[in-house]
Enzyme design. Structure first.
Site, PDB file in Angstrom:
ATOM      1  N   LEU A  84      10.349 -20.750  -4.841  1.00  0.00           N
ATOM      2  CA  LEU A  84       9.341 -19.589  -4.508  1.00  0.00           C
ATOM      3  C   LEU A  84       8.025 -19.872  -5.180  1.00  0.00           C
ATOM      4  O   LEU A  84       7.982 -19.569  -6.298  1.00  0.00           O
ATOM      5  CB  LEU A  84       9.891 -18.466  -4.344  1.00  0.00           C
TER       6      LEU A  84
ATOM      7  N   HIS B 115       2.840   3.215  -8.821  1.00  0.00           N
ATOM      8  CA  HIS B 115       2.666   1.939  -9.080  1.00  0.00           C
ATOM      9  C   HIS B 115       3.968   1.244 -10.037  1.00  0.00           C
ATOM     10  O   HIS B 115       4.214   0.121  -9.625  1.00  0.00           O
ATOM     11  CB  HIS B 115       1.225   1.558  -9.935  1.00  0.00           C
TER      12      HIS B 115
ATOM     13  N   ASP C  65       0.804  -1.198   0.011  1.00  0.00           N
ATOM     14  CA  ASP C  65       0.212   0.003   0.080  1.00  0.00           C
ATOM     15  C   ASP C  65       0.829   1.335  -0.058  1.00  0.00           C
ATOM     16  O   ASP C  65       2.027   1.183   0.522  1.00  0.00           O
ATOM     17  CB  ASP C  65      -0.833  -0.124   1.202  1.00  0.00           C
TER      18      ASP C  65
END
Ligand code: FPP
Length: 252
Positions: free
Chosen positions: A143, A49, A32
């Site tokens: 991962l 972003h 955020d």
């Protein structure tokens, strides 16, 4: 030599960290503060972003180095469609940009890419790029990089509930068989273990419809840092704090 060496210096802020023990298996992050980070600099929100995407790449790299098994990143919520079209279009292109820039190093480092959320209603170009990344990484067993895209936890639970009812009706499962493990199988996260640690950046302390079922016993860690300023060292601070937590799962 680190498998990541050929890609060093792409981002000058990159930080070398030490390897730590007892890391959480699954870390979930609410990334955020991109918009505020950009506004504070007089930049359009999309600049936040874009910078946030670069941080994603760095944190994935660090998660690989630290042997974390699953990293789930909240990239676009079912509520984010309320944003201006320009911002939505930009966010929907980010997976394409990420894939174009970083898919080779994800493959090189044995990362498997998956998504959770309602996939079908994403734009065609976004779906194509994500499907390509999933296909190219599906054999990898390092991962698991799980992007929550068009994800909403309540929507997920409603969908699961409807499917359970349908399957009981069809006789695929018996009502008496329904327990927590069965419900978990009907969620987007199906075979992924629950998150051990939730991180939220930007000083907000709420879940925003993220993994409401799966976070039941997760440890929470918050920082005031905006996501584009998040880095490997702050990630390690969260992991080290997690090491000190006593998890009792309701016991003593
Ligand atoms: C929340 O910040 C962030 C988002 C809605 C988007 C997060 C996306 C990324 C960090 C990039 C993802 C990368 C890939 C490859 C999919 P906000 O815009 O709500 O910030 P604000 O609260 O300051 O307005």
């Amino acid at each position: 030599m680190s498998k990541w060496m050929p890609f060093f210096n792409k981002n000058e802020k990159e930080i070398q960290t030490e390897k730590i023990d007892n890391v959480p298996n699954h870390v979930a992050i609410i990334m955020d503060g991109n918009g505020r980070w950009a506004s504070e600099r007089g930049l359009p929100r999309i600049a936040g972003h874009k910078e946030g995407m670069e941080v994603v790449r760095r944190i994935v790299k660090e998660a690989v180095e630290q042997n974390i098994k699953v990293l789930t990143l909240y990239a676009f919520s079912t509520e984010n469609w309320k944003r201006p079209k320009r911002e939505i279009d930009f966010l929907m292109r980010l997976p394409i940009e990420f894939s174009n820039k970083y898919l080779p190093e994800m493959i090189e480092n044995n990362v498997r890419i998956k998504t959770i959320g309602e996939f079908d209603s994403l734009p065609a170009h976004t779906k194509r790029s994500i499907s390509h990344a999933k296909e190219k990484t599906k054999q990898n067993d390092g991962l698991l990089l799980n992007f929550a895209l068009n994800y909403g936890s309540r929507d997920e639970i409603v969908r699961a509930t409807k499917q359970v009812i349908q399957d009981v009706h069809d006789g695929t499962i018996a009502e008496t068989d329904i327990d927590e493990a069965v419900i978990a199988k009907y969620l987007y996260t199906e075979d992924v273990p629950d998150p051990d640690l939730l991180i939220r950046t930007s000083g907000e302390h709420r879940l925003s419809n993220f993994l409401l079922w799966q976070l039941a016993y997760a440890e929470f860690w918050f920082t005031d840092v905006m996501w584009p300023d998040f880095n490997e060292q702050i990630f390690l601070d969260a992991l080290k704090d997690y090491q000190k937590r006593k998890r009792r799962y309701g016991g003593i």
